[in-house]
Design an enzyme around this catalytic site. Structure first.
Site, short mmCIF file in Angstrom:
data_model
loop_
_atom_site.label_atom_id
_atom_site.label_comp_id
_atom_site.label_asym_id
_atom_site.label_seq_id
_atom_site.Cartn_x
_atom_site.Cartn_y
_atom_site.Cartn_z
N LYS B 178 45.61 -49.72 13.58
CA LYS B 178 44.58 -50.75 13.64
C LYS B 178 44.09 -50.72 15.08
O LYS B 178 44.77 -51.21 15.98
CB LYS B 178 45.19 -52.10 13.27
CG LYS B 178 44.22 -53.11 12.66
CD LYS B 178 43.10 -53.56 13.57
CE LYS B 178 43.56 -54.51 14.65
NZ LYS B 178 42.50 -54.82 15.64
N GLY B 235 50.15 -57.03 22.40
CA GLY B 235 48.93 -57.77 22.69
C GLY B 235 49.19 -59.22 22.99
O GLY B 235 50.28 -59.60 23.42
N ARG B 237 49.80 -63.28 22.76
CA ARG B 237 50.88 -63.97 22.08
C ARG B 237 50.43 -64.64 20.79
O ARG B 237 51.10 -64.52 19.77
CB ARG B 237 51.49 -65.02 23.02
CG ARG B 237 52.78 -65.60 22.47
CD ARG B 237 53.30 -66.78 23.29
NE ARG B 237 53.85 -66.36 24.57
CZ ARG B 237 54.56 -67.17 25.36
NH1 ARG B 237 54.82 -68.42 24.98
NH2 ARG B 237 55.01 -66.74 26.51
N GLY B 240 49.88 -62.24 18.01
CA GLY B 240 51.15 -61.61 17.66
C GLY B 240 52.03 -62.54 16.84
O GLY B 240 52.64 -62.14 15.85
N GLU B 257 55.28 -56.92 21.30
CA GLU B 257 55.38 -56.92 22.75
C GLU B 257 54.30 -57.86 23.20
O GLU B 257 53.11 -57.53 23.16
CB GLU B 257 55.21 -55.49 23.27
CG GLU B 257 55.88 -55.31 24.60
CD GLU B 257 54.86 -54.95 25.60
OE1 GLU B 257 54.45 -55.86 26.34
OE2 GLU B 257 54.46 -53.77 25.63
N CYS B 294 51.46 -55.46 31.34
CA CYS B 294 52.43 -56.34 30.66
C CYS B 294 53.50 -56.78 31.65
O CYS B 294 54.11 -57.82 31.49
CB CYS B 294 53.13 -55.61 29.53
SG CYS B 294 52.07 -54.55 28.56
N GLU B 386 50.73 -67.89 30.87
CA GLU B 386 50.31 -66.60 31.40
C GLU B 386 48.84 -66.64 31.79
O GLU B 386 48.01 -67.12 31.02
CB GLU B 386 50.53 -65.50 30.35
CG GLU B 386 50.34 -64.10 30.93
CD GLU B 386 50.52 -63.00 29.89
OE1 GLU B 386 51.06 -61.95 30.26
OE2 GLU B 386 50.11 -63.18 28.75
#
Lengths: 527, 527
Positions: B178, B235, B237, B240, B257, B294, B386
């Protein structure tokens, strides 16, 4: 007998909760004396806090400390075998001998000692060193582990003595044991030995703790709590999935060992070659322990023909002749009956059994159901309802292709068996079937029933969902089962004296192999 | 340029969907020519079916087939480096040189080749043999893997060329890529090479497939589908966690991740010992790639004092002097600004930056925030928002104890760094801090910034939740990263000729170590 105490932060003390529960002796349906508490959230919170504190402390322990505790615990249990076994017999109706005393108890003690050995030899840690980049990693403890034990192995899978407990401790984690409500006294006796061993080996107070029961909501809160590292759960599917949803949302790993019907495929030439032996093996495996094994063969797939009919008649006869064993409790009795009703809804019919046999104890007739491959393919899910206990479903297929089609529709299972003719007459069909079955089972067997789960380093007591929650892990087998309760710890440019012993240049751990620059070796670096 | 095709079941073809999207060049905010399709569920269903079919076929392949494909793919990419890099530069504004061409592209090709080598040498499979019970097990492929790549590494983490792709293929699984919506053209070019390599190495049609975008609901349906083996996601949060919830419910492993703020603790004596170097290292790491890693150091913890003030002033000066790099897109720009606002709500204040600098491109001033240990402890979550990009938060603590208390409140992170004085003056504090930090980070560093994630067998690019979904796995590092896309396959009493080559008595695989009766060895059994 008053309300029994819980074991929290190094103390046996009355629960702060007001609710209690009792249990029965399934062999006579009588309520056993003694009440056990349902722990309220405040108490569980205290348990979590104590485990969290204990984890901080044990992180600095040498691995030998965990081994010492496990070995002391095994020795403690050995001094109380008769008491523990008597309690387990009273609470589960499993026979004292050979089952509890000579089987499960021996296995339980052996597991604790195997786990101690793994704690000492560190084989579960998979130390990995890349000398070029000076990056080093290994598996380390994940944090406090909540263990929910099942009903069917009151010793070997007990929340405070069984495989999950041993694995969690050996990998350096405190354990919060949530005893099974049907055998709290057995669990309490084991916990007394655990607590005593923890004291003599100077483990911190919150290292092993026991509660007996929680509300569903508090159980969910427990497994999702940030102070918890992971959960091990063995038991019924619905309760397991409820906990899984909570743990998943909280971001905590949960290892589940749920239901499994353990399909057995008997190929046509094997059936004609050794029909009598197969009848014997299947009936023995299916009725052993009144069918109350995670790996009980609940689904048998055959190809239609005279031999299949002979097999079915012979099995039915043996099911009728064999006494109906006592079940673990009223819950198991009810769910067995409900499972049989659910399977019948698919069009499967009863070959024998399906009736009460003795109202004075928890039991139900040995039950054999029969369906066709066509019916199975019309309703694969319905045919895969678990009827946990002394019951099995035979599916008779019209062709090899139909057998393969049945395999394609299987859910995830712990095991899958294929019986084939000795000299290769079934090999073409075997190859096709095994290719399908392999994807849906954790353990693939040849010519052998699935019951009997050896504590072997190569064992997989696991499998694809919904048999478990993750197909990469096993609940039985050392050192692999320890890796469930581990996190990957990486050290990048960390000064040599600060590295854990497993990752230092000099390999001081006897026999420890490390993956150094792409090769397994037990040598020190630079040698 | 018309709507670009998807790659499904071996064919480039128009999507059946009616919705499309475009993308911009972040360096000038201009919409790039070309539309890309949003795939509807019917199309995703077809993709899943093709992957499922491909998986059945490749299960019989020798591992060398996957290695051949990966190597052919690496060679295909090498013939188109300039085109691919140009597309990535246009879509992400990451510099062609040294970043894309000399860094990421080299890494991407190298990863594919390392994965090929792992497919050949089977080191990821951890074959385990117990001769006493004749039980044997190893890791095998889990089934089709969906890969959702991130925005910040258009090559090395690309859904159809990056680490997850390489790991999934090397362990024998078809991939459903994807693509990230911000760099679909880069992904398309890579997919063309992948498709061509798949053709020349005779992989089945559904082995590598590409779609560019789905609705949120269809993405959730994809990751939960029974035909899927697992998902790899890198990607943001929120997206995800949305996928995680769906995958968890479906019982499919998902490896995430997610965000990480990568705390850096600079101990007092290190600061006085080498202040200038630390300023240099920190600013370099923090602003590299406009902070879009990251493992970007988003939180620095210092002890109050003159040196801390000097450090802050020097960093602020360099932040002001350094040009504000171009961000990956408008989404990143917005989330950076929102993250800074969120951190300010805790009482943290701006040291420098926090303003637009050039409206013509996606960018924002290099931003430094400052807070105190006390404020952090009042609102630990708020301080751990973040702010992905060229921004960092400095937390100044009044005491060593406060630094430790801050460490105790950390969420799960990919990395954690501690800088300490060379001759041991900080060692007492180090020991206490490291004990805390170790539990919350996947990779613990000494005297080194966290950016730069070597593809090393010992790397851990993973960590406790919410940095990832499971602390036992790494997304980078071979062979470990392959084990995410594996199930444990156990063979119990299986006839010798039916065993996979890895588990036969004779070890014919060059260099393969197996865990036989508790020891790693490359010998054949009985020798």
């Amino acid at each position: 007998m008053s309300v029994q105490p819980v074991h929290i932060n190094g103390e046996w003390r009355p629960s702060t909760g007001s609710k209690t529960f009792t249990r029965i002796n399934p062999a006579n349906r009588e309520v056993l004396s003694g009440e056990f508490p349902v722990s309220p959230w405040e108490e569980i919170d205290e348990v979590l806090e104590a485990a969290h504190t204990a984890f901080k402390e044990v992180r600095d322990f040498a691995p030998e400390r965990f081994a010492d505790f496990l070995e002391a615990y095994a020795a403690e249990i050995e001094t109380r075998i008769d008491d523990i076994v008597a309690a387990a017999n009273e609470e589960t109706a499993l026979p004292v001998s050979p089952r509890l005393k000579d089987g499960e108890m021996v296995r339980t003690i052996d597991q604790l000692r195997q786990a101690a050995q793994a704690a000492r030899n560190r084989s579960w840690t998979l130390p990995t060193i890349d000398t070029k980049t000076n990056i080093r990693s290994m598996l380390g403890p994940i944090g406090p582990v909540a263990v929910f034990g099942p009903n069917n192995f009151p010793l070997a899978f007990n929340s405070i003595a069984g495989g999950d407990f041993a694995a969690a401790v050996a990998s350096g984690n405190p354990v919060i044991a949530k005893g099974h409500s049907a055998h709290p006294r057995t669990t309490q006796l084991l916990a007394e030995s655990a607590a005593h061993a923890a004291e003599t080996t100077k483990m911190p107070k919150g290292f092993v703790q026991l509660i007996y029961r929680t509300s569903h909501e508090d159980g969910a809160r427990l497994v999702a709590d940030k102070r918890l590292g992971a959960t091990g759960y063995t038991g019924a599917r619905h309760a397991g999935l409820f906990l899984k949803e909570a743990a998943d949302k909280g971001g905590n790993p949960i290892y589940l060992e749920l239901s499994s019907i353990n399909p057995v495929f008997i190929l046509p030439n094997a059936l004609s070659e050794r029909l009598d032996d197969l009848v014997e093996e299947f009936v023995g495996s299916c009725l052993m322990g009144t069918g109350q094994f995670c790996t009980n063969p609940g689904l048998v797939v055959l190809r239609a023909g005279d031999h299949a009919e002979q097999f079915i008649s012979a099995v039915a006869k043996k099911f009728e002749e064999a006494p109906a064993g006592t079940l673990l409790g009223e819950g198991v009795e009810q769910s067995l009956r409900a499972g049989i009703v659910a399977i019948q809804r698919t069009g499967a019919h009863i070959v024998t059994g399906n009736k009460p046999v003795d109202e004075s104890r928890c039991c139900f007739a040995n039950t054999l159901l029969r369906s066709t491959g066509k019916q199975f393919l019309n309703d694969p899910n319905g045919h895969q309802e678990e009827a946990f206990g002394n019951s099995s479903l035979l599916v008779v297929c019209d062709s090899d292709d139909e057998m393969i089609a049945v395999a394609e529709q299987l859910e995830g299972n712990l095991t899958g068996c294929i019986y084939s003719e000795t000299n290769g007459a079934d090999d073409a069909l075997y190859d096709q079937l095994a290719g399908e079955l392999r994807r849906y089972v954790g353990r693939l067997l040849n010519d052998k029933m699935p019951t009997g789960v050896a504590v072997s380093p190569a064992m997989n007591h696991g499998g694809p969902y919904p048999a478990t929650g993750h197909p990469g892990f096993t609940a039985v087998g050392i050192p692999a089962s320890l890796r469930r309760f581990a996190m990957l710890e990486c050290y990048d440019n960390v000064r040599p004296h600060r590295l854990p012993p497993e990752l230092r240049d000099e390999n001081t751990i006897d026999g420890l192999s490390r993956f150094v620059d792409g090769e397994w070796t037990d040598r020190s670096l630079g040698q």
